[in-house]
Design a protein around this motif. Structure first.
Motif, PDB file in Angstrom:
ATOM      1  N   ARG A  32       0.856  -1.183   0.000  1.00 35.97           N
ATOM      2  CA  ARG A  32       0.000   0.000   0.000  1.00 35.97           C
ATOM      3  C   ARG A  32       0.895   1.236   0.000  1.00 35.97           C
ATOM      4  O   ARG A  32       1.716   1.429   0.898  1.00 35.97           O
ATOM      5  CB  ARG A  32      -0.905   0.027   1.222  1.00 35.97           C
TER       6      ARG A  32
ATOM      7  N   SER B  77      -1.790  -3.684  10.011  1.00 39.09           N
ATOM      8  CA  SER B  77      -0.830  -3.070   9.095  1.00 39.09           C
ATOM      9  C   SER B  77      -1.518  -2.140   8.096  1.00 39.09           C
ATOM     10  O   SER B  77      -2.577  -2.461   7.559  1.00 39.09           O
ATOM     11  CB  SER B  77      -0.070  -4.163   8.323  1.00 39.09           C
ATOM     12  N   ASP B  78      -0.873  -0.984   7.837  1.00 42.33           N
ATOM     13  CA  ASP B  78      -1.325  -0.107   6.760  1.00 42.33           C
ATOM     14  C   ASP B  78      -0.430  -0.234   5.537  1.00 42.33           C
ATOM     15  O   ASP B  78      -0.501   0.571   4.611  1.00 42.33           O
ATOM     16  CB  ASP B  78      -1.369   1.355   7.229  1.00 42.33           C
TER      17      ASP B  78
ATOM     18  N   ARG C  53       1.319 -11.668   8.399  1.00 47.99           N
ATOM     19  CA  ARG C  53       0.745 -10.345   8.164  1.00 47.99           C
ATOM     20  C   ARG C  53       0.214  -9.752   9.456  1.00 47.99           C
ATOM     21  O   ARG C  53      -0.520 -10.405  10.200  1.00 47.99           O
ATOM     22  CB  ARG C  53      -0.397 -10.431   7.138  1.00 47.99           C
TER      23      ARG C  53
ATOM     24  N   ASP D 101      -2.204  -5.078   2.476  1.00 49.44           N
ATOM     25  CA  ASP D 101      -3.665  -5.216   2.500  1.00 49.44           C
ATOM     26  C   ASP D 101      -4.084  -6.501   1.794  1.00 49.44           C
ATOM     27  O   ASP D 101      -3.250  -7.262   1.290  1.00 49.44           O
ATOM     28  CB  ASP D 101      -4.341  -3.995   1.874  1.00 49.44           C
ATOM     29  N   ASP D 102      -5.386  -6.748   1.753  1.00 50.16           N
ATOM     30  CA  ASP D 102      -5.889  -7.991   1.153  1.00 50.16           C
ATOM     31  C   ASP D 102      -5.482  -8.115  -0.315  1.00 50.16           C
ATOM     32  O   ASP D 102      -5.152  -9.211  -0.780  1.00 50.16           O
ATOM     33  CB  ASP D 102      -7.410  -8.060   1.274  1.00 50.16           C
TER      34      ASP D 102
END
Length: 280
Positions: free
Chosen positions: A130, A228-229, A224, A232-233
């Motif tokens: 991300r 967390s930022d 994971r 992501d998925d």
């Protein structure tokens, strides 16, 4: 107590800690950008206590390792160091455990190392991160170019950056990630040239990481951080497409700094992944 050793990088010397029996399955812990080998919490000692030959290195330009004379700090440069040190860890295949930048380096190095790698653990890192989360990390790394007047000020900055993590009562851990200049100010224990190198790297397409992931044949685990930022998925799904045999474990109480955020859950997942260790 871990022993302090030197290891040969591609063109410089790296410092590391090692613990555990000489004939135990080797595990190499590779920290993230802006961290040091002390960032793994109790993982080194706990792996060693279960029979692993556990190593934790300082990446080039970090901690007590040498700084690159020409400011070479791309993931490929760290990967070249991993390839260079591998023969010094003995004849047994090694489990690579890499967080963030260290995970990128381990991912790039693994296809080059062939049967020298027994397995790969990626700690909150995937080829497609991300962007907002990655930019927040870089913003923090360049936020105090002149350091801090005291350790309390540094602790304030870390608490603002990691609001999900309880503030430690002691500065001992923080002290290991800082060094004090002759003028008394405390600065991060890494080469400041790392930051512009990582900023430039962030703008490069991720085909190199994708190709390395697609070439993986060893057992591969993604740990994971649920908070967390950075991962992501969509990033996890992309990695699963590239690595069909990927196993994913979510660490519920962890963010991007997963190994330190939930050290017990992190260690338990790594212990389960490494073959040949003693039961508790």
């Amino acid at each position: 107590m871990p022993a302090r050793i030197e290891l040969p990088g591609a063109d410089l010397r790296l410092r590391a800690d090692v613990a555990g029996p000489a004939d135990g399955p080797p595990v190499l812990l590779i920290h993230g950008g802006g961290q040091t080998r002390s960032s793994w919490g109790r993982a080194l000692e706990q792996l060693a206590a279960r029979g692993a030959r556990a190593y934790a290195i300082d990446l080039r330009g970090h901690g007590e390792s040498e700084w690159s004379p020409d400011g070479a700090y791309r993931p490929e440069d760290h990967a070249a160091d991993l390839v260079r040190i591998m023969p010094t860890l003995g004849p047994e295949p090694v489990i690579l455990v890499g967080a963030s930048l260290g995970g990128m380096a381990a991912l790039l190095a693994t296809p080059q190392l062939g049967d020298r790698v027994a397995g790969l653990v990626l700690v909150d890192v995937v080829p497609r991160l991300r962007i907002a989360g990655a930019e927040r990390i870089l913003a923090f790394m360049r936020s105090a170019p002149d350091g801090f007047a005291d350790l309390e000020s540094a602790a304030d900055a870390v608490s603002a950056y990691l609001p999900h993590r309880p503030r430690p009562e002691s500065h001992d851990g923080l002290r290991r990630n800082l060094r004090q200049r002759p003028d008394g100010r405390w600065v991060w224990h890494w080469d400041p040239r790392i930051v512009p190198e990582l900023i430039a790297e962030a703008s490069v397409p991720q085909e190199r990481l994708d190709r390395a992931a697609a070439a993986l044949t060893v057992p591969t685990l993604l740990l994971r951080g649920v908070l967390s930022d950075v991962v992501d998925d969509a990033g996890v799904e992309h990695l699963q497409e590239l690595v069909p045999h990927l196993r994913v474990v979510d660490l519920a109480g962890a963010a991007h700094t997963a190994a330190a955020d939930d050290n017990d859950a992190f260690v338990a997942a790594v212990l389960e992944f490494v073959p040949g260790l003693r039961s508790a």
